[in-house]
Design an enzyme around this catalytic site. Structure first.
Site, PDB file in Angstrom:
ATOM      1  N   ASP A  80      23.665  22.850   2.278  1.00 18.41           N
ATOM      2  CA  ASP A  80      24.760  23.722   1.884  1.00 18.41           C
ATOM      3  C   ASP A  80      24.257  25.166   1.866  1.00 18.41           C
ATOM      4  O   ASP A  80      23.400  25.538   2.665  1.00 18.41           O
ATOM      5  CB  ASP A  80      25.297  23.265   0.517  1.00 18.41           C
ATOM      6  CG  ASP A  80      26.775  23.545   0.336  1.00 18.41           C
ATOM      7  OD1 ASP A  80      27.132  24.732   0.143  1.00 18.41           O
ATOM      8  OD2 ASP A  80      27.569  22.602   0.375  1.00 18.41           O
TER       9      ASP A  80
ATOM     10  N   HIS B 292      28.217  27.941  -3.610  1.00 17.48           N
ATOM     11  CA  HIS B 292      28.737  26.614  -3.275  1.00 17.48           C
ATOM     12  C   HIS B 292      27.633  25.557  -3.281  1.00 17.48           C
ATOM     13  O   HIS B 292      27.825  24.444  -3.798  1.00 17.48           O
ATOM     14  CB  HIS B 292      29.419  26.659  -1.912  1.00 17.48           C
ATOM     15  CG  HIS B 292      30.224  25.436  -1.581  1.00 17.48           C
ATOM     16  ND1 HIS B 292      29.702  24.362  -0.880  1.00 17.48           N
ATOM     17  CD2 HIS B 292      31.510  25.118  -1.855  1.00 17.48           C
ATOM     18  CE1 HIS B 292      30.637  23.439  -0.739  1.00 17.48           C
ATOM     19  NE2 HIS B 292      31.745  23.864  -1.319  1.00 17.48           N
TER      20      HIS B 292
ATOM     21  N   SER C  43      34.732  18.790  -1.219  1.00 21.33           N
ATOM     22  CA  SER C  43      33.304  19.106  -1.395  1.00 21.33           C
ATOM     23  C   SER C  43      32.751  18.417  -2.633  1.00 21.33           C
ATOM     24  O   SER C  43      31.682  17.788  -2.601  1.00 21.33           O
ATOM     25  CB  SER C  43      33.114  20.623  -1.530  1.00 21.33           C
ATOM     26  OG  SER C  43      33.451  21.291  -0.354  1.00 21.33           O
TER      27      SER C  43
END
Length: 466
Positions: free
Chosen positions: A247, A279, A433
């Site tokens: 990520d 994130h 996610s």
């Protein structure tokens, strides 16, 4: 494929042919084995080192050292070359055996540059790690002037030389497990057209741009929320199955957490891992068990050790080749699960090949189905060897923005109250996610209990544990 050993120790940064006064010749930096060819004029040392780091060589240097370099020589031993251009500083060359090479030859792994007696002041080279992304008319993205070529197993050095000559290209890097070479094309090249034009070139199995993929994770959910603090996590056992989270990285605030096993920056190998987007930190906290999605109990899925891998740059893009580097690190560090909390409608044959290679190496791959209910396949979730994950609300119903389709294998809670923001402040976030990172954690728990479980067994247990 004898020539491929040579490719593993070559860095060539060659200027594009001059087609107009607006295109200037660039520096030449060519490293083969332990010999350096250099042709530069008034170039900052950092620029030269940046080119070497593109090859995956770690660079550690005292930030005060950055002289302008003018030099021209061929095949000089790298130690003598550094001595010649940096007369007033010390250096150290660190060599390691190349795990990708069957012969196990040592290769240059790290360069350290420092003032005498002040080695403690060296730091990882600060470099621009953002990808140069180009948007195509069809809406896909690729890295500018970069071509990925997959070679036949019997390809010879002559084949590669002929291809480089035809394209006016140079080798940046190579990925021996899959026979993939990363090439730098002349400035302004039409990469998709070139990939198509060389499809039938002798010795070539395929070619495509280094496709780029945007990070489109979930956003803040409607309604205010009080962000929680991260609960203390117990140190995971060495026997616990680890999750590699590919990520945007991991915030330095969590770098020393007991659940972090081995962080890595696939965009800038050797650099310290951070997270400018947030994130990756969010997903790491979910995958590790430090944060639980809303609607789940603390003990629904035990926490797991995590390997945060920065594959997305500060602009929110990754690329096929960057992901290959990340997969390599996950395999080498014993990850059992690969968590990919992102997706794109761009299907890359080389990305499919790379993820299949990871699956053949024993990694269970989970990927997000997407946060737009279009029904269109999203990759890598839609590849047959990947578990595609949709999102649920805390009451177990389908989240209204979760994508759907035959490629969605499972669904999981997709809302969480997070102490780190992404495109917003800390608070409640929603998205596939989150569901993906949580599913990766569940898969890791299954593998910890049953290390020999295959994909079919894991899917059966996931369905039973709903």
């Amino acid at each position: 494929m004898k020539w491929f050993k040579t490719a593993m120790v070559i860095l060539m940064v060659i200027p594009a042919p001059v087609t107009s006064p607006a295109i200037a010749a660039g520096p030449v930096v060519h490293l083969q084995d332990d010999r350096l060819t250099l042709d530069v004029k008034d170039q900052p040392l950092a620029t030269i080192l940046d080119m070497l780091s593109d090859r995956g060589i770690r660079i550690r240097i005292d930030p005060r050292i950055n002289p302008t370099v003018t030099a021209s020589f061929t095949d000089r031993p790298i130690g003598a070359a550094i001595t010649g251009i940096l007369k007033s500083v010390d250096y150290a060359l660190i060599w390691r055996k190349d795990k990708a090479s069957t012969a196990g030859e040592p290769r240059l792994w790290e360069i350290r540059i420092f003032y005498k007696g002040q080695e403690a002041r060296i730091r990882p080279l600060k470099k621009t790690a953002n990808l140069a992304v180009f948007k195509n008319p069809d809406g896909t993205y690729h890295v500018r002037d970069v071509l990925l070529v997959r070679l036949n197993p019997n390809a010879t050095k002559a084949v590669m030389a002929a291809l480089l000559d035809r394209l006016g290209a140079s080798i940046i890097d190579s990925y021996p497990p899959l026979g993939i070479v990363r090439l730098r094309l002349p400035h302004g090249s039409d990469v998709p057209a070139i990939a198509g034009a060389i499809a039938d070139f002798p010795g070539i199995r395929g070619a495509e741009p280094d496709y780029a993929y945007p990070l489109e994770g979930g956003g803040p959910a409607t309604g205010a929320a009080v962000s929680p603090s991260v609960p203390p996590a117990s140190s995971p056992s060495a026997a616990d199955a680890a999750v590699a989270v590919m990520d945007s990285g991991l915030s330095v605030d969590f770098a020393g957490s007991p659940f972090v096993r081995a962080a890595y920056d696939a965009l800038s190998p050797g650099g310290d891992v951070g997270d400018e987007l947030g994130h990756g930190t969010q997903m790491t906290l979910i995958a590790s068990g430090a944060i639980n999605p809303l609607g789940t109990a603390v003990d629904d899925a035990p926490g797991s050790p995590v390997i945060p891998i920065r594959t997305f740059d500060d602009n929110g893009f990754t690329s096929t080749y960057t992901l290959m580097r990340g997969i390599d690190h996950a395999i080498e560090n014993g990850a059992r699960v690969l968590s990919l909390s992102w997706g794109s409608e761009t299907s890359s044959s080389l990305l499919e090949t790379a993820t299949r290679y990871a699956a053949e190496k024993g990694l269970i791959i989970v990927a997000a189905a997407g946060n737009a209910p279009t029904g269109n396949p999203v990759y890598p979730a839609a590849y047959e060897h990947v578990i595609g994950v949709g999102a649920l609300t805390p009451d177990g119903k389908a989240w209204d923005q979760s994508n759907y389709g035959d490629f969605v294998s499972v669904s999981a809670p997709g809302l969480a109250d997070l102490p780190v923001g992404y495109n917003g402040d800390p608070g409640i976030y929603a998205g596939t996610s989150i569901a993906t990172a949580y599913t990766a954690r569940r898969v890791a728990a299954i593998l910890t209990r049953n290390p020999d479980a295959d994909g079919a067994t894991i899917m059966k247990i996931l369905a039973e544990e709903k």
